[in-house]
Structures are given as C-alpha cells and as structure tokens.
Design a protein around this motif. Structure first.
Motif, short mmCIF file in Angstrom:
data_model
loop_
_atom_site.label_atom_id
_atom_site.label_comp_id
_atom_site.label_asym_id
_atom_site.label_seq_id
_atom_site.Cartn_x
_atom_site.Cartn_y
_atom_site.Cartn_z
N GLY A 282 0.81 -1.21 0.00
CA GLY A 282 0.00 0.00 0.00
C GLY A 282 0.84 1.26 0.00
O GLY A 282 0.54 2.23 -0.72
N LEU A 283 1.94 1.27 0.77
CA LEU A 283 2.81 2.44 0.80
C LEU A 283 3.52 2.62 -0.55
O LEU A 283 3.67 3.76 -1.02
N MET A 284 3.93 1.53 -1.17
CA MET A 284 4.57 1.65 -2.48
C MET A 284 3.59 2.18 -3.52
O MET A 284 3.94 3.02 -4.35
N MET A 320 3.41 9.88 5.48
CA MET A 320 3.35 9.82 6.93
C MET A 320 1.92 9.60 7.40
O MET A 320 1.64 8.77 8.30
N ALA A 321 0.98 10.30 6.77
CA ALA A 321 -0.43 10.10 7.12
C ALA A 321 -0.87 8.68 6.80
O ALA A 321 -1.62 8.06 7.57
N ARG A 322 -0.40 8.11 5.69
CA ARG A 322 -0.75 6.74 5.35
C ARG A 322 -0.16 5.75 6.35
O ARG A 322 -0.80 4.76 6.71
N ALA A 323 1.07 6.01 6.82
CA ALA A 323 1.68 5.13 7.82
C ALA A 323 0.86 5.11 9.10
O ALA A 323 0.62 4.05 9.70
N PHE A 324 0.41 6.28 9.54
CA PHE A 324 -0.43 6.34 10.74
C PHE A 324 -1.73 5.57 10.54
O PHE A 324 -2.26 4.96 11.47
N ALA A 325 -2.25 5.60 9.32
CA ALA A 325 -3.52 4.91 9.05
C ALA A 325 -3.34 3.40 8.95
O ALA A 325 -4.24 2.63 9.29
N LEU A 326 -2.16 2.94 8.49
CA LEU A 326 -1.98 1.52 8.20
C LEU A 326 -1.45 0.70 9.38
O LEU A 326 -1.68 -0.50 9.44
N VAL A 327 -0.70 1.35 10.29
CA VAL A 327 -0.11 0.59 11.40
C VAL A 327 -0.43 1.27 12.72
O VAL A 327 -0.59 2.50 12.78
N PRO A 328 -0.50 0.50 13.82
CA PRO A 328 -0.81 1.06 15.13
C PRO A 328 0.43 1.62 15.81
O PRO A 328 1.04 0.99 16.67
N THR A 329 0.84 2.81 15.42
CA THR A 329 1.99 3.46 16.03
C THR A 329 1.59 4.81 16.59
O THR A 329 0.67 5.46 16.07
N LEU A 330 2.27 5.24 17.65
CA LEU A 330 1.99 6.54 18.26
C LEU A 330 2.91 7.63 17.73
O LEU A 330 2.74 8.80 18.08
N GLY A 331 3.89 7.28 16.93
CA GLY A 331 4.79 8.29 16.42
C GLY A 331 5.58 7.81 15.22
O GLY A 331 5.88 6.62 15.08
N VAL A 332 5.92 8.74 14.34
CA VAL A 332 6.72 8.46 13.16
C VAL A 332 7.92 9.39 13.17
O VAL A 332 7.76 10.61 13.25
N ARG A 333 9.12 8.82 13.13
CA ARG A 333 10.33 9.63 13.05
C ARG A 333 10.56 10.08 11.61
O ARG A 333 10.24 9.35 10.67
N ARG A 334 11.14 11.25 11.47
CA ARG A 334 11.33 11.81 10.13
C ARG A 334 12.73 12.40 10.04
O ARG A 334 13.12 13.19 10.90
#
Length: 411
Positions: A282-284, A320-334
């Motif tokens: 999905g991310l690809m 980043m928005a897609r990552a938050f939607a697809l996996v149960p994480t509280l934060g994304v490092r950038r």
C-alpha cells in the motif's frame, strides 16, 4: 549574473541535479526573490506571460538595476494596469491557478505557496481556511510575485530548492488589520519548523516571501556543495545603509549525483504479521520510493519491527499520514537524507518467445546493474511450465546476449 544562465533552460535539456539555494539572511519578500531569479537569468518576458495566464492584462513587470548598501541588485516592479484591483479569497486564487496553463511544475508550486499562506492566515485570525480573504498577500502584486517566482524556477530548470535561515525583523508595521508586531502573526505561523532570527529593525520577511521559502524549499541548510552556474541578487524597496536589503540565489549543479529524500520510521510491536505485506504494498502504491521492515527487540524483550518508508520530499506528508492509518503506532520519526541513485530504464528480452522486462541501471552512460523484473519472471515461469529459478537464469542469459551487461554503454 553569468552569461551561460541567460538562456532559459528547457525541461528536456537542463543539467541533472540542477538546484537553487536561497540566501534570506537579510529577509525575504516576493519581489526580492523574483528579482534575484531574473538576475540569475530567468526571462522577464517568460515570467510576464505566466502572470498574464493567471491574471490577464492586470499587471506589467519591469526590471531595473539598483544598489542596496553598495551592492548591485535587480529590482522587479509590478505595476497595476487596472483601476482599483481586487483583493481575493483563497478559493478564487486557487481557481485562477487551476485554470491557467503554466509551464511544468509552476501551477503546483504556486498553489502550494498560496495554500501555506491561507493556512497561516486562518490560524493567525481564527477562521476557516476556505474563508480566508487575502489582503496584502491576495492583491495583484503578490499573485504576480508568487506566479512569477514559480515560472522563473521552471525557466531556470530548477529541480531542487533549499534555503538558509530567514531574518524576520522586529518592531511594528501597519497592515490591513492595523498596527501589528513584527514578525506579523502570519509570518510566525509560516516560520514553524524553520530556522529564523530577528536580523534587524522593521519587517524583513513578508508573508509572501516567507511562504515562498517554506513551501518551495525542501530543507533549511547552509550553502550546499554545488558548482554555481549563476548567481542572482534581488532588491527590496528600501535602501538601508548598514544592511543590503537583498535576497541572493545560487543556481548550480550538485558536486555528486545525489537527491534529497525523506526517511520515515516507526516501531511497531502489535500488528498481525499477516498484514505487513499489504502495508508495504500500500505504501509503495501511494508513491513511496521504497518501504521495508527491520526486526528489532523493544523494551521488556518484545519482538517488533521498524517500518521504514523512503519518500520524495513532496510525498512525505502524505506517506506519513498513510503510515499512521496503516499501522498502530503513536509516532513516526522523520529525517532528511541525500540519496545517490543510478539512472534507470527498462528493456524487454524474450525467453522462448515470452517477453520479460529487465531493469537497467546506468551511471555516466555505462550499465551498472541488470535486474530482471521478478513479476515478469514469475508470469513467464507459469506460461512455460518451468521453475522460476530456471526462467530467472535464462532471462539473465538473454539480457547478456542482447548486450545488456555491466560495463557496456547502453545503446
């Protein structure tokens, strides 16, 4: 200004890695950045045509050479051709841009700039973004500045933009809403996440100028490693004796074949493993340059994975928005990285009459890698009734027989 920059670059023949660095250490305004790009070689006639495509017959652009605290610079003035020109809402400016036929990425860039201004004005004044009514930044001259800058970037063949810290100023200024502190609220909103300093008295950065920097530049950094092809100096209206009131730009090519990319990472310890293939796919499909998993051990000995997503800067927020939607994480490092990538192309070879695509990576015109597309290999294996490893080996042999081998020039 160097003579070799006077010819506007065409999208098909500009040098690879051509990039722009903005020096806003003395502040920035839309007309100052536009003047710098004209000084660097962008054609004023081309820019005028682009502005006319958005607001036809509304303004005339002229350029003059001036001095600011002893420094030579180009001043671009925008003169209204209609009496009592209107101020516009964000929705109207967005419509005008969408209807205009601007070259290359100019429409996307200009829309992004005005979107950032609208968001900043909405937050500063507590209104819905769709209801933002531009005053200073919605007038004909600011539209000309934003569109002109974006058209000038296309004329110069600029792919990558970065900028240094921005001087914002201090004191007070009179605006449409009355006397306001400097930096004005919209400029401070736009400056979130950017390195800034006061830099002197008065309003040194306007909302239009600040929006152009933060919406178009991929990173705040010192002058990067590059080979300059052109230098442009754009003048503001005031001439302050102790400080040249100018914006400078450097246009050049990178000293190494790298591109700016964004790495997004998240640690995940509570996702059903059967869902990971769909997450990566999905991310690809959403535009990631690459996506992968790394097994890790988290606190209390929990097995987990680090999800990594490589993105082009203009796709990073979306991914980043897609990552938050697809996996149960509280934060994304950038983080921002420089990536060296081979130029890539495709060729097709045949295995017993079945076409199989081969991805070829080149460097300086020579083949550096030859890789069969595995989906094609799997399909060919099914069609031929053979093992995939056999078809893979035969595809590599067919590519070699066709002359696609490492070290050879790609014809």
């Amino acid at each position: 200004m160097h003579d070799d920059a006077t010819r506007p670059a065409r999208r098909g023949d500009e040098q690879p890695g051509r990039r722009l660095w903005i020096d806003a250490a003395a502040g920035v305004a839309g007309d100052m950045l536009l003047g710098a790009l004209v000084d660097a070689g962008a054609s004023l006639e081309t820019i005028q045509a682009g502005v006319d495509a958005v607001i036809p017959g509304a303004v005339r652009l002229t350029q003059t050479e001036v001095e600011r605290a002893g420094m030579r610079a180009t001043k671009v003035d925008v003169t209204s051709l209609v009496p009592d020109p209107p101020h516009r809402h964000w929705t109207e400016i967005r419509r005008l841009l969408s209807q205009a036929r601007l070259p290359g990425a100019a429409t996307r860039r200009a829309t992004a700039v005005f979107a950032r201004i609208a968001e900043a004005e909405a937050r500063a004044h507590g209104v819905d973004v769709e209801q933002v009514h531009f005053h200073e930044v919605g007038a004909w001259d600011s539209i000309a500045d934003v569109v002109g800058v974006c058209v000038a970037l296309e004329a110069l063949g600029v792919h990558t933009i970065t900028a240094g810290p921005v001087a914002l100023g201090s004191g007070t200024v009179r605006a449409a809403h009355g006397e306001m502190p400097v930096p004005v609220p919209a400029v401070l909103e736009l400056a979130r996440g950017w390195q800034v300093r006061a830099g002197g008295q008065g309003e040194l950065a306007t909302p239009t100028g600040m929006a152009l920097v933060v919406a178009l530049a991929e990173a705040c950094e010192p002058l990067p490693d590059l080979v300059p092809a052109a230098v442009g100096v754009g003048a503001g209206t005031r001439d302050v004796p102790e400080r040249p009131n100018v914006v400078r730009v450097v246009v050049g090519t990178q000293t190494s074949p790298t591109e700016r990319v964004v790495l997004l990472e998240a640690n995940v310890d509570d996702l059903d493993p059967r869902l990971w293939p769909g997450v990566l796919a999905g991310l690809m499909s959403d535009g990631a340059l690459d996506a992968w998993l790394t097994p890790i051990v988290m606190k209390k000995g929990r097995p987990a994975h680090t999800l990594a997503v490589l993105a082009a800067p203009d796709r990073a927020d979306h991914l980043m928005a897609r990552a938050f939607a697809l996996v149960p994480t509280l934060g994304v490092r950038r983080s921002t990285l420089d990536r060296a990538a081979l130029e890539r192309t495709w060729r097709t070879v045949e295995v017993d009459g079945v076409p199989v695509r081969v991805k070829i990576g080149t460097r300086a015109g020579a083949i550096a890698s030859v890789t069969p597309e595995f989906d094609d290999v799997a399909r060919a294996a099914r069609d031929l009734g053979e093992p995939e490893r056999s078809v893979l080996a035969r595809t590599i042999a067919s590519a070699d027989a066709a002359g696609y081998r490492v070290g050879r020039a790609l014809e």
